[in-house]
Design an enzyme around this catalytic site. Sequence first.
Site, PDB file in Angstrom:
ATOM      1  N   LYS A  45       0.803  -1.188   0.000  1.00  0.00           N
ATOM      2  CA  LYS A  45       0.000   0.000   0.000  1.00  0.00           C
ATOM      3  C   LYS A  45       0.852   1.261   0.000  1.00  0.00           C
ATOM      4  O   LYS A  45       0.379   2.336  -0.312  1.00  0.00           O
ATOM      5  CB  LYS A  45      -0.882   0.016   1.277  1.00  0.00           C
ATOM      6  CG  LYS A  45      -1.816  -1.158   1.404  1.00  0.00           C
ATOM      7  CD  LYS A  45      -2.476  -1.155   2.801  1.00  0.00           C
ATOM      8  CE  LYS A  45      -2.028  -2.404   3.505  1.00  0.00           C
ATOM      9  NZ  LYS A  45      -2.644  -2.650   4.794  1.00  0.00           N
ATOM     10  N   GLY A  46       2.114   1.141   0.406  1.00  0.00           N
ATOM     11  CA  GLY A  46       2.939   2.324   0.668  1.00  0.00           C
ATOM     12  C   GLY A  46       3.057   3.297  -0.493  1.00  0.00           C
ATOM     13  O   GLY A  46       3.021   4.509  -0.307  1.00  0.00           O
ATOM     14  N   ASP A 105      15.316   0.102  -0.517  1.00  0.00           N
ATOM     15  CA  ASP A 105      16.275  -0.065   0.569  1.00  0.00           C
ATOM     16  C   ASP A 105      17.312  -1.099   0.137  1.00  0.00           C
ATOM     17  O   ASP A 105      18.287  -0.754  -0.504  1.00  0.00           O
ATOM     18  CB  ASP A 105      15.490  -0.476   1.825  1.00  0.00           C
ATOM     19  CG  ASP A 105      16.366  -0.553   3.050  1.00  0.00           C
ATOM     20  OD1 ASP A 105      17.371   0.166   3.119  1.00  0.00           O
ATOM     21  OD2 ASP A 105      16.055  -1.353   3.965  1.00  0.00           O
ATOM     22  N   VAL A 156      11.883   5.639   8.063  1.00  0.00           N
ATOM     23  CA  VAL A 156      11.025   6.814   7.887  1.00  0.00           C
ATOM     24  C   VAL A 156       9.551   6.410   7.732  1.00  0.00           C
ATOM     25  O   VAL A 156       9.243   5.296   7.311  1.00  0.00           O
ATOM     26  CB  VAL A 156      11.449   7.662   6.666  1.00  0.00           C
ATOM     27  CG1 VAL A 156      12.865   8.199   6.837  1.00  0.00           C
ATOM     28  CG2 VAL A 156      11.329   6.876   5.370  1.00  0.00           C
ATOM     29  N   ARG A 168       0.861   6.252   7.937  1.00  0.00           N
ATOM     30  CA  ARG A 168       0.770   6.436   6.481  1.00  0.00           C
ATOM     31  C   ARG A 168       0.154   7.787   6.122  1.00  0.00           C
ATOM     32  O   ARG A 168       0.505   8.395   5.116  1.00  0.00           O
ATOM     33  CB  ARG A 168      -0.116   5.354   5.852  1.00  0.00           C
ATOM     34  CG  ARG A 168       0.472   3.964   5.841  1.00  0.00           C
ATOM     35  CD  ARG A 168      -0.365   3.074   4.929  1.00  0.00           C
ATOM     36  NE  ARG A 168      -0.161   1.658   5.183  1.00  0.00           N
ATOM     37  CZ  ARG A 168       0.858   0.936   4.709  1.00  0.00           C
ATOM     38  NH1 ARG A 168       1.771   1.513   3.954  1.00  0.00           N
ATOM     39  NH2 ARG A 168       0.967  -0.341   4.982  1.00  0.00           N
TER      40      ARG A 168
HETATM   41  P1  IMP Z   1      13.687  -3.470   0.076  1.00  0.00           P
HETATM   42  O1  IMP Z   1      13.198  -4.741  -0.531  1.00  0.00           O
HETATM   43  O2  IMP Z   1      14.680  -3.721   1.190  1.00  0.00           O
HETATM   44  O3  IMP Z   1      14.222  -2.476  -0.921  1.00  0.00           O
HETATM   45  O4  IMP Z   1      12.488  -2.826   0.860  1.00  0.00           O
HETATM   46  C1  IMP Z   1      11.498  -2.140   0.285  1.00  0.00           C
HETATM   47  C2  IMP Z   1      10.220  -2.167   1.112  1.00  0.00           C
HETATM   48  O5  IMP Z   1      10.465  -2.191   2.546  1.00  0.00           O
HETATM   49  C3  IMP Z   1       9.462  -0.910   0.846  1.00  0.00           C
HETATM   50  O6  IMP Z   1       8.596  -1.040  -0.262  1.00  0.00           O
HETATM   51  C4  IMP Z   1       8.728  -0.667   2.161  1.00  0.00           C
HETATM   52  O7  IMP Z   1       7.504  -1.377   2.189  1.00  0.00           O
HETATM   53  C5  IMP Z   1       9.636  -1.254   3.215  1.00  0.00           C
HETATM   54  N1  IMP Z   1      10.504  -0.207   3.819  1.00  0.00           N
HETATM   55  C6  IMP Z   1      11.847  -0.084   3.672  1.00  0.00           C
HETATM   56  N2  IMP Z   1      12.316   0.976   4.346  1.00  0.00           N
HETATM   57  C7  IMP Z   1      11.260   1.563   4.932  1.00  0.00           C
HETATM   58  C8  IMP Z   1      11.114   2.748   5.777  1.00  0.00           C
HETATM   59  O8  IMP Z   1      12.058   3.471   6.130  1.00  0.00           O
HETATM   60  N3  IMP Z   1       9.841   3.027   6.176  1.00  0.00           N
HETATM   61  C9  IMP Z   1       8.767   2.267   5.834  1.00  0.00           C
HETATM   62  N4  IMP Z   1       8.857   1.175   5.046  1.00  0.00           N
HETATM   63  C10 IMP Z   1      10.096   0.816   4.604  1.00  0.00           C
HETATM   64 MG    MG Z   2       5.462  -1.468   5.098  1.00  0.00          MG
END
Ligand code: IMP
Ligand code: MG
Length: 188
Positions: A45-46, A105, A156, A168
């Site tokens: 949903k983000g 991330d 964040v 959110r």
């Molecule tokens: P990745 O697979 O490690 O790149 O993570 C991506 C997903 O992790 C994002 O789509 C978010 O849902 C969640 N996420 C990563 N960092 C944050 C943050 O700082 N705040 C909230 N959600 C995060």
């Molecule tokens: Mg999340």
Amino acid sequence: MSEAAADIAEILFDRDQIAARVQDIGREISRDYRERAPLLVSVLKGAVYFLTDLSRAVAIPAEIDFMAITSYGAARAQSGVVRLIKDLDVEITGRHVLLVEDVIDTGLTAGYLVRLLQARSPASLRICTLLDRPYRRILESLDIAYRGFEIPDRFVVGYGLDYRERYRHLPFIGTLRDDVLESAGPPL
Ligand code: IMP
Ligand code: MG
């Protein structure tokens, strides 16, 4: 101040800064995708908050569609192993697809989605992310075409981003107070 806003340590980007950056990216996309009617795809949903604002900042015809995913097991934050629980409504073969993310991330989630979408032979596939946190990147090869802001190595929330489904709705993006994070356990 609302109860949720009181949990914020520092505001990184306020409503106006986010809106201005979304307009900039919208202009870039309008220029780059002239006559190509891109399909803006995001994951629930983000990224929905960003996607809906971005779709209004794009001055060319664009469509939107959504996927939903869930992560597996205890190692989910690191594994990048995700399961698709809602697929796109439309076929993307031959379409110009722009994957719209809230934050990248490790890059594992985006990497998984790129592989999934690429297998359907879109005419093009690029990544647009509002936030980029490069410090924990595992998938170095990820090519980000549009990026809103680079953020520090802090969790964040706000403007769609949650901590355990909260925050959110906040109109800004900010870091959470350490005591809020520590009292509730790991974020993901
Ligand atoms: P990745 O697979 O490690 O790149 O993570 C991506 C997903 O992790 C994002 O789509 C978010 O849902 C969640 N996420 C990563 N960092 C944050 C943050 O700082 N705040 C909230 N959600 C995060
Ligand atoms: Mg999340």
